[in-house]
Design a protein around this motif. Structure first.
Motif, PDB file in Angstrom:
ATOM      1  N   PHE A  94      45.266  60.450  23.481  1.00  0.00           N
ATOM      2  CA  PHE A  94      44.406  60.852  24.585  1.00  0.00           C
ATOM      3  C   PHE A  94      43.046  60.190  24.424  1.00  0.00           C
ATOM      4  CE2 PHE A  94      47.289  64.543  24.952  1.00  0.00           C
ATOM      5  CZ  PHE A  94      47.545  64.470  26.315  1.00  0.00           C
ATOM      6  N   CYS A  95      42.475  59.759  25.553  1.00  0.00           N
ATOM      7  CA  CYS A  95      41.137  59.172  25.585  1.00  0.00           C
ATOM      8  C   CYS A  95      40.368  59.866  26.702  1.00  0.00           C
ATOM      9  CB  CYS A  95      41.208  57.676  25.868  1.00  0.00           C
ATOM     10  SG  CYS A  95      42.106  56.730  24.635  1.00  0.00           S
ATOM     11  N   ASP A  96      39.045  59.952  26.510  1.00  0.00           N
ATOM     12  CA  ASP A  96      38.204  60.607  27.510  1.00  0.00           C
ATOM     13  C   ASP A  96      37.537  59.615  28.456  1.00  0.00           C
ATOM     14  OD1 ASP A  96      38.650  63.296  26.635  1.00  0.00           O
ATOM     15  OD2 ASP A  96      37.349  62.868  24.923  1.00  0.00           O
ATOM     16  N   THR A  97      37.369  58.373  28.011  1.00  0.00           N
ATOM     17  CA  THR A  97      36.673  57.383  28.827  1.00  0.00           C
ATOM     18  C   THR A  97      37.480  56.074  28.861  1.00  0.00           C
ATOM     19  OG1 THR A  97      35.445  56.449  26.967  1.00  0.00           O
ATOM     20  CG2 THR A  97      34.431  58.332  28.115  1.00  0.00           C
ATOM     21  N   PRO A  98      37.232  55.260  29.884  1.00  0.00           N
ATOM     22  CA  PRO A  98      37.891  53.947  29.921  1.00  0.00           C
ATOM     23  C   PRO A  98      37.528  53.084  28.701  1.00  0.00           C
ATOM     24  CG  PRO A  98      37.017  54.495  32.073  1.00  0.00           C
ATOM     25  CD  PRO A  98      36.515  55.547  31.124  1.00  0.00           C
ATOM     26  N   PRO A 111      49.877  45.925  22.301  1.00  0.00           N
ATOM     27  CA  PRO A 111      49.223  46.528  23.473  1.00  0.00           C
ATOM     28  C   PRO A 111      49.997  46.339  24.763  1.00  0.00           C
ATOM     29  CG  PRO A 111      48.068  44.552  22.782  1.00  0.00           C
ATOM     30  CD  PRO A 111      49.107  44.826  21.741  1.00  0.00           C
ATOM     31  N   GLU A 112      50.822  45.291  24.824  1.00  0.00           N
ATOM     32  CA  GLU A 112      51.582  45.044  26.051  1.00  0.00           C
ATOM     33  C   GLU A 112      52.662  46.095  26.289  1.00  0.00           C
ATOM     34  OE1 GLU A 112      53.547  43.001  22.665  1.00  0.00           O
ATOM     35  OE2 GLU A 112      51.513  43.024  23.392  1.00  0.00           O
ATOM     36  N   SER A 113      52.988  46.893  25.270  1.00  0.00           N
ATOM     37  CA  SER A 113      54.017  47.924  25.433  1.00  0.00           C
ATOM     38  C   SER A 113      53.438  49.263  25.900  1.00  0.00           C
ATOM     39  CB  SER A 113      54.764  48.135  24.115  1.00  0.00           C
ATOM     40  OG  SER A 113      53.931  48.803  23.181  1.00  0.00           O
ATOM     41  N   ALA A 114      52.139  49.354  26.020  1.00  0.00           N
ATOM     42  CA  ALA A 114      51.487  50.632  26.350  1.00  0.00           C
ATOM     43  C   ALA A 114      51.614  50.972  27.832  1.00  0.00           C
ATOM     44  CB  ALA A 114      50.017  50.578  25.957  1.00  0.00           C
ATOM     45  N   GLU A 115      51.579  52.266  28.097  1.00  0.00           N
ATOM     46  CA  GLU A 115      51.527  52.780  29.467  1.00  0.00           C
ATOM     47  C   GLU A 115      50.330  53.713  29.555  1.00  0.00           C
ATOM     48  OE1 GLU A 115      55.245  54.811  29.946  1.00  0.00           O
ATOM     49  OE2 GLU A 115      56.335  52.961  30.342  1.00  0.00           O
ATOM     50  N   LEU A 116      49.573  53.611  30.637  1.00  0.00           N
ATOM     51  CA  LEU A 116      48.372  54.419  30.813  1.00  0.00           C
ATOM     52  C   LEU A 116      48.580  55.422  31.944  1.00  0.00           C
ATOM     53  CD1 LEU A 116      45.405  54.940  30.030  1.00  0.00           C
ATOM     54  CD2 LEU A 116      44.776  53.213  31.739  1.00  0.00           C
ATOM     55  N   TYR A 117      48.363  56.699  31.635  1.00  0.00           N
ATOM     56  CA  TYR A 117      48.504  57.789  32.597  1.00  0.00           C
ATOM     57  C   TYR A 117      47.188  58.542  32.715  1.00  0.00           C
ATOM     58  CZ  TYR A 117      53.555  57.191  32.338  1.00  0.00           C
ATOM     59  OH  TYR A 117      54.826  56.684  32.410  1.00  0.00           O
ATOM     60  N   LYS A 118      46.966  59.124  33.870  1.00  0.00           N
ATOM     61  CA  LYS A 118      45.876  60.083  34.055  1.00  0.00           C
ATOM     62  C   LYS A 118      46.541  61.448  33.974  1.00  0.00           C
ATOM     63  CE  LYS A 118      41.592  60.984  35.305  1.00  0.00           C
ATOM     64  NZ  LYS A 118      40.457  60.711  34.485  1.00  0.00           N
ATOM     65  N   TYR A 119      46.108  62.266  33.036  1.00  0.00           N
ATOM     66  CA  TYR A 119      46.709  63.588  32.835  1.00  0.00           C
ATOM     67  C   TYR A 119      45.572  64.593  32.780  1.00  0.00           C
ATOM     68  CZ  TYR A 119      49.889  67.152  31.062  1.00  0.00           C
ATOM     69  OH  TYR A 119      50.643  68.293  30.911  1.00  0.00           O
ATOM     70  N   GLY A 120      45.437  65.351  33.841  1.00  0.00           N
ATOM     71  CA  GLY A 120      44.284  66.248  33.946  1.00  0.00           C
ATOM     72  C   GLY A 120      43.034  65.403  34.078  1.00  0.00           C
ATOM     73  N   SER A 121      42.036  65.689  33.256  1.00  0.00           N
ATOM     74  CA  SER A 121      40.796  64.916  33.301  1.00  0.00           C
ATOM     75  C   SER A 121      40.753  63.826  32.236  1.00  0.00           C
ATOM     76  CB  SER A 121      39.604  65.865  33.108  1.00  0.00           C
ATOM     77  OG  SER A 121      39.680  66.463  31.828  1.00  0.00           O
ATOM     78  N   ARG A 122      41.872  63.626  31.523  1.00  0.00           N
ATOM     79  CA  ARG A 122      41.897  62.670  30.413  1.00  0.00           C
ATOM     80  C   ARG A 122      42.855  61.523  30.696  1.00  0.00           C
ATOM     81  NH1 ARG A 122      42.530  65.572  24.878  1.00  0.00           N
ATOM     82  NH2 ARG A 122      41.153  63.927  24.177  1.00  0.00           N
ATOM     83  N   TYR A 123      42.698  60.474  29.919  1.00  0.00           N
ATOM     84  CA  TYR A 123      43.625  59.341  29.956  1.00  0.00           C
ATOM     85  C   TYR A 123      44.635  59.524  28.835  1.00  0.00           C
ATOM     86  CZ  TYR A 123      40.077  57.187  32.883  1.00  0.00           C
ATOM     87  OH  TYR A 123      39.192  56.927  33.889  1.00  0.00           O
ATOM     88  N   ALA A 124      45.905  59.345  29.154  1.00  0.00           N
ATOM     89  CA  ALA A 124      46.970  59.453  28.163  1.00  0.00           C
ATOM     90  C   ALA A 124      47.592  58.077  28.007  1.00  0.00           C
ATOM     91  CB  ALA A 124      48.012  60.466  28.606  1.00  0.00           C
ATOM     92  N   LEU A 125      47.488  57.532  26.801  1.00  0.00           N
ATOM     93  CA  LEU A 125      48.053  56.223  26.509  1.00  0.00           C
ATOM     94  C   LEU A 125      49.310  56.439  25.684  1.00  0.00           C
ATOM     95  CD1 LEU A 125      47.168  53.321  27.136  1.00  0.00           C
ATOM     96  CD2 LEU A 125      46.068  53.259  24.904  1.00  0.00           C
ATOM     97  N   ILE A 126      50.441  55.968  26.175  1.00  0.00           N
ATOM     98  CA  ILE A 126      51.717  56.096  25.463  1.00  0.00           C
ATOM     99  C   ILE A 126      52.064  54.723  24.907  1.00  0.00           C
ATOM    100  CG2 ILE A 126      54.158  56.660  25.653  1.00  0.00           C
ATOM    101  CD1 ILE A 126      53.423  58.707  27.784  1.00  0.00           C
ATOM    102  N   LEU A 127      52.193  54.657  23.584  1.00  0.00           N
ATOM    103  CA  LEU A 127      52.392  53.399  22.869  1.00  0.00           C
ATOM    104  C   LEU A 127      53.734  53.380  22.162  1.00  0.00           C
ATOM    105  CD1 LEU A 127      49.106  53.812  20.831  1.00  0.00           C
ATOM    106  CD2 LEU A 127      49.272  52.697  23.032  1.00  0.00           C
ATOM    107  N   ILE A 144      54.245  64.042  29.977  1.00  0.00           N
ATOM    108  CA  ILE A 144      53.124  63.231  30.468  1.00  0.00           C
ATOM    109  C   ILE A 144      53.621  62.284  31.557  1.00  0.00           C
ATOM    110  CG2 ILE A 144      51.428  61.441  29.852  1.00  0.00           C
ATOM    111  CD1 ILE A 144      50.683  64.145  28.665  1.00  0.00           C
ATOM    112  N   LYS A 145      54.778  61.649  31.328  1.00  0.00           N
ATOM    113  CA  LYS A 145      55.320  60.700  32.292  1.00  0.00           C
ATOM    114  C   LYS A 145      55.724  61.382  33.601  1.00  0.00           C
ATOM    115  CE  LYS A 145      56.988  57.385  28.896  1.00  0.00           C
ATOM    116  NZ  LYS A 145      58.159  56.704  28.313  1.00  0.00           N
ATOM    117  N   GLU A 146      56.203  62.616  33.480  1.00  0.00           N
ATOM    118  CA  GLU A 146      56.645  63.335  34.676  1.00  0.00           C
ATOM    119  C   GLU A 146      55.480  63.903  35.478  1.00  0.00           C
ATOM    120  OE1 GLU A 146      59.591  67.031  35.946  1.00  0.00           O
ATOM    121  OE2 GLU A 146      59.646  66.244  33.907  1.00  0.00           O
ATOM    122  N   TYR A 147      54.513  64.501  34.791  1.00  0.00           N
ATOM    123  CA  TYR A 147      53.435  65.207  35.493  1.00  0.00           C
ATOM    124  C   TYR A 147      52.123  64.433  35.574  1.00  0.00           C
ATOM    125  CZ  TYR A 147      56.594  69.140  35.224  1.00  0.00           C
ATOM    126  OH  TYR A 147      57.688  69.953  35.360  1.00  0.00           O
ATOM    127  N   GLY A 148      52.008  63.365  34.795  1.00  0.00           N
ATOM    128  CA  GLY A 148      50.793  62.560  34.852  1.00  0.00           C
ATOM    129  C   GLY A 148      50.888  61.516  35.948  1.00  0.00           C
TER     130      GLY A 148
END
Length: 168
Positions: A94-98, A111-127, A144-148
């Protein structure tokens, strides 16, 4: 026993002192001529096959043995003709800022395998993750993938494209 694939021809096996006692092996007596050592290697190879990490048998095996701090052994098994494959899992960060997202993407090995989601007010990076100790439970990543909200399935590539467009 913990088995970690280092590369396609080498696996790292960590054993506690209790597991060494069960297998009847120790640092001083481990050799290719010792029956307990040979049985241990055979059980490791079978475990690797069960884990679907091996796609070919090795022609010749080499084992390097080290004492583990706190007891037990660390054993590296490699071999000519051995074809191991890493089994990937996923890790959630989870990250709070870009800026935190960018910093994390610059530090990870794939890094090319990562996926970036917005989950609530945070960024969720799945690696993609190969270290089983750092893998997130699959149901958490699935949630995260379903609800983000998927922002990018290649966030690093998008950042790279933005940077190269800005250069003169």
């Amino acid at each position: 026993m913990e088995i970690q694939v280092i590369n396609e021809s080498c696996a790292k096996i960590e054993l506690s002192s209790e597991e060494c006692a069960v297998f009847g092996i120790d640092y001083d007596s481990f050799s290719g001529n010792d029956t307990a050592s040979r049985l241990f290697i055979a059980s490791v190879l079978e475990k690797i096959r069960e884990m679907e990490l091996s796609s070919a048998a090795a022609d010749k095996l080499t084992a390097e043995i080290f004492k583990r701090s706190g007891g037990g052994l660390i054993i590296y098994i490699s071999g000519k003709g051995m074809r191991l494959k890493r089994r990937a899992g996923e890790r959630l960060c989870f990250c709070d800022t870009p800026e935190q997202v960018i910093g994390l993407l610059q530090r990870i090995p794939e890094p090319e395998s990562a996926e970036l989601y917005k989950y609530g007010s945070r960024y969720a990076l799945i690696l993609r993750e190969y270290d089983r100790r750092r893998v997130t439970e699959p149901y958490i990543c699935a949630k995260i993938k379903e609800y983000g909200e998927l922002l990018s399935d290649t966030p690093f590539q998008r950042l790279y494209d933005m940077i190269t467009r800005e250069e003169p």
